[in-house]
Design a protein around this motif. Structure first.
Motif, PDB file in Angstrom:
ATOM      1  N   ASP A  19     -11.569  31.464 -46.646  1.00 11.18           N
ATOM      2  CA  ASP A  19     -11.066  31.770 -47.989  1.00 11.18           C
ATOM      3  C   ASP A  19     -11.468  33.158 -48.483  1.00 11.18           C
ATOM      4  O   ASP A  19     -11.183  33.527 -49.617  1.00 11.18           O
ATOM      5  CB  ASP A  19     -11.529  30.713 -48.990  1.00 11.18           C
ATOM      6  N   LYS A  20     -12.087  33.956 -47.635  1.00 11.55           N
ATOM      7  CA  LYS A  20     -12.519  35.299 -48.017  1.00 11.55           C
ATOM      8  C   LYS A  20     -11.508  36.334 -47.558  1.00 11.55           C
ATOM      9  O   LYS A  20     -10.858  36.178 -46.536  1.00 11.55           O
ATOM     10  CB  LYS A  20     -13.903  35.627 -47.431  1.00 11.55           C
ATOM     11  N   TYR A  21     -11.390  37.401 -48.350  1.00 11.63           N
ATOM     12  CA  TYR A  21     -10.442  38.467 -48.019  1.00 11.63           C
ATOM     13  C   TYR A  21     -11.115  39.651 -47.330  1.00 11.63           C
ATOM     14  O   TYR A  21     -10.495  40.678 -47.131  1.00 11.63           O
ATOM     15  CB  TYR A  21      -9.718  38.946 -49.283  1.00 11.63           C
ATOM     16  N   TRP A  22     -12.390  39.516 -46.973  1.00 12.45           N
ATOM     17  CA  TRP A  22     -13.025  40.594 -46.226  1.00 12.45           C
ATOM     18  C   TRP A  22     -12.965  40.298 -44.741  1.00 12.45           C
ATOM     19  O   TRP A  22     -12.573  39.219 -44.313  1.00 12.45           O
ATOM     20  CB  TRP A  22     -14.449  40.847 -46.709  1.00 12.45           C
ATOM     21  N   ILE A  65       1.077  57.510 -44.959  1.00 11.15           N
ATOM     22  CA  ILE A  65       1.422  56.086 -45.030  1.00 11.15           C
ATOM     23  C   ILE A  65       2.841  55.957 -45.570  1.00 11.15           C
ATOM     24  O   ILE A  65       3.377  56.903 -46.160  1.00 11.15           O
ATOM     25  CB  ILE A  65       0.425  55.279 -45.910  1.00 11.15           C
ATOM     26  N   SER A  66       3.432  54.787 -45.371  1.00 10.81           N
ATOM     27  CA  SER A  66       4.804  54.548 -45.822  1.00 10.81           C
ATOM     28  C   SER A  66       4.834  54.128 -47.296  1.00 10.81           C
ATOM     29  O   SER A  66       3.801  53.760 -47.870  1.00 10.81           O
ATOM     30  CB  SER A  66       5.457  53.462 -44.968  1.00 10.81           C
ATOM     31  N   GLU A  67       6.028  54.147 -47.881  1.00  7.26           N
ATOM     32  CA  GLU A  67       6.188  53.678 -49.272  1.00  7.26           C
ATOM     33  C   GLU A  67       5.772  52.222 -49.405  1.00  7.26           C
ATOM     34  O   GLU A  67       5.137  51.839 -50.389  1.00  7.26           O
ATOM     35  CB  GLU A  67       7.642  53.851 -49.726  1.00  7.26           C
ATOM     36  N   LYS A  68       6.133  51.410 -48.426  1.00 10.58           N
ATOM     37  CA  LYS A  68       5.782  49.990 -48.472  1.00 10.58           C
ATOM     38  C   LYS A  68       4.268  49.798 -48.416  1.00 10.58           C
ATOM     39  O   LYS A  68       3.714  48.954 -49.126  1.00 10.58           O
ATOM     40  CB  LYS A  68       6.474  49.254 -47.317  1.00 10.58           C
ATOM     41  N   GLN A  69       3.606  50.569 -47.581  1.00 16.42           N
ATOM     42  CA  GLN A  69       2.152  50.488 -47.503  1.00 16.42           C
ATOM     43  C   GLN A  69       1.518  50.940 -48.820  1.00 16.42           C
ATOM     44  O   GLN A  69       0.604  50.288 -49.336  1.00 16.42           O
ATOM     45  CB  GLN A  69       1.626  51.350 -46.347  1.00 16.42           C
ATOM     46  N   GLY A 114      -3.211  43.205 -49.505  1.00 20.30           N
ATOM     47  CA  GLY A 114      -1.965  43.965 -49.410  1.00 20.30           C
ATOM     48  C   GLY A 114      -1.006  43.377 -48.387  1.00 20.30           C
ATOM     49  O   GLY A 114       0.206  43.307 -48.619  1.00 20.30           O
ATOM     50  N   ASN A 115      -1.540  42.933 -47.251  1.00 18.75           N
ATOM     51  CA  ASN A 115      -0.693  42.284 -46.244  1.00 18.75           C
ATOM     52  C   ASN A 115      -0.140  40.968 -46.781  1.00 18.75           C
ATOM     53  O   ASN A 115       1.015  40.620 -46.506  1.00 18.75           O
ATOM     54  CB  ASN A 115      -1.478  42.058 -44.953  1.00 18.75           C
ATOM     55  N   GLU A 116      -0.959  40.249 -47.536  1.00 19.08           N
ATOM     56  CA  GLU A 116      -0.490  39.005 -48.155  1.00 19.08           C
ATOM     57  C   GLU A 116       0.624  39.317 -49.159  1.00 19.08           C
ATOM     58  O   GLU A 116       1.644  38.631 -49.201  1.00 19.08           O
ATOM     59  CB  GLU A 116      -1.666  38.318 -48.846  1.00 19.08           C
ATOM     60  N   TYR A 117       0.442  40.351 -49.959  1.00 20.80           N
ATOM     61  CA  TYR A 117       1.459  40.770 -50.934  1.00 20.80           C
ATOM     62  C   TYR A 117       2.755  41.181 -50.230  1.00 20.80           C
ATOM     63  O   TYR A 117       3.844  40.791 -50.639  1.00 20.80           O
ATOM     64  CB  TYR A 117       0.915  41.932 -51.779  1.00 20.80           C
ATOM     65  N   ALA A 118       2.636  41.963 -49.158  1.00 20.13           N
ATOM     66  CA  ALA A 118       3.813  42.454 -48.426  1.00 20.13           C
ATOM     67  C   ALA A 118       4.451  41.386 -47.544  1.00 20.13           C
ATOM     68  O   ALA A 118       5.555  41.560 -47.050  1.00 20.13           O
ATOM     69  CB  ALA A 118       3.426  43.657 -47.570  1.00 20.13           C
ATOM     70  N   LYS A 119       3.721  40.292 -47.338  1.00 17.74           N
ATOM     71  CA  LYS A 119       4.177  39.201 -46.465  1.00 17.74           C
ATOM     72  C   LYS A 119       4.392  39.660 -45.020  1.00 17.74           C
ATOM     73  O   LYS A 119       5.212  39.116 -44.292  1.00 17.74           O
ATOM     74  CB  LYS A 119       5.436  38.536 -47.021  1.00 17.74           C
ATOM     75  N   GLU A 120       3.630  40.694 -44.645  1.00 14.26           N
ATOM     76  CA  GLU A 120       3.621  41.152 -43.256  1.00 14.26           C
ATOM     77  C   GLU A 120       2.382  42.010 -43.038  1.00 14.26           C
ATOM     78  O   GLU A 120       1.761  42.487 -43.985  1.00 14.26           O
ATOM     79  CB  GLU A 120       4.893  41.921 -42.899  1.00 14.26           C
TER      80      GLU A 120
END
Length: 179
Positions: A19-22, A65-69, A114-120
């Motif tokens: 459950d940790k994001y680190w 970095i990209s706009e999505k990143q 951020g990966n969770e937000y981007a769903k990838e």
């Protein structure tokens, strides 16, 4: 029952609570620097989020970095600035000299969220979130941001209150001879 995931880095595998994001570097810091109880101040974590957001925008501008990143990093940083996810910054103030553990804790949490937000899987803690940054620069910069915010949000308003109180006392005691 506590569940774990396995993170891997150049030192090998390490268990991190699911459950940790680190990731591995934060976990290794927790395990290897069990010194004191004092955690990094929340105001410093907010300042790291402000810094990482600004760096993401600069890195987008310079095509690092990209706009999505950038969008994912900015979104997470704004959430952290708003006080979310502060429980994901468990490190103690007692660390190595340059603040690398705190910098990497921020990078790891921002990349996972951020990966969770981007769903990838578009963010890497070091390659994208920390792109073109050094702990020797980020930690002092975050400290400067924290101090500037504290001066503007806490010290100056209190000084204004003190000045107003002194002026009030001056008016109330006008005409009284003072030695």
């Amino acid at each position: 029952m506590t569940t774990y995931r396995i993170e891997e880095d150049c030192l090998g595998q390490i268990k991190v609570k699911a459950d940790k994001y680190w990731k591995s570097q934060t976990q290794r810091s927790l395990e290897n620097f069990k010194i004191g109880q004092e955690l990094m101040p929340k105001s410093l974590i907010h300042s790291f989020a402000i810094l990482k957001e600004a760096c993401a925008k600069a890195n987008l501008h310079f095509n690092k970095i990209s706009e999505k990143q950038c969008e994912a990093i900015v979104k997470v940083c704004q959430n952290i600035e708003d006080g979310q996810y502060l429980d994901q910054f468990p490190l103690h103030v007692w660390q190595t000299g340059s603040g690398t553990q705190t910098n990497m804790n921020a990078n790891e949490v921002i990349s996972m969220l951020g990966n969770e937000y981007a769903k990838e899987n578009i963010l890497h803690p070091n390659d994208t979130v920390n792109a073109s940054q050094s702990s020797n620069d980020t930690f002092p910069a975050a400290l400067h941001i924290m101090v500037a915010k504290k001066i503007n949000e806490e010290l100056l308003p209190r000084l204004d209150q003190m000045i107003a109180q002194i002026k009030k006392l001056e008016e109330e005691n006008e005409g009284i001879i003072k030695i």
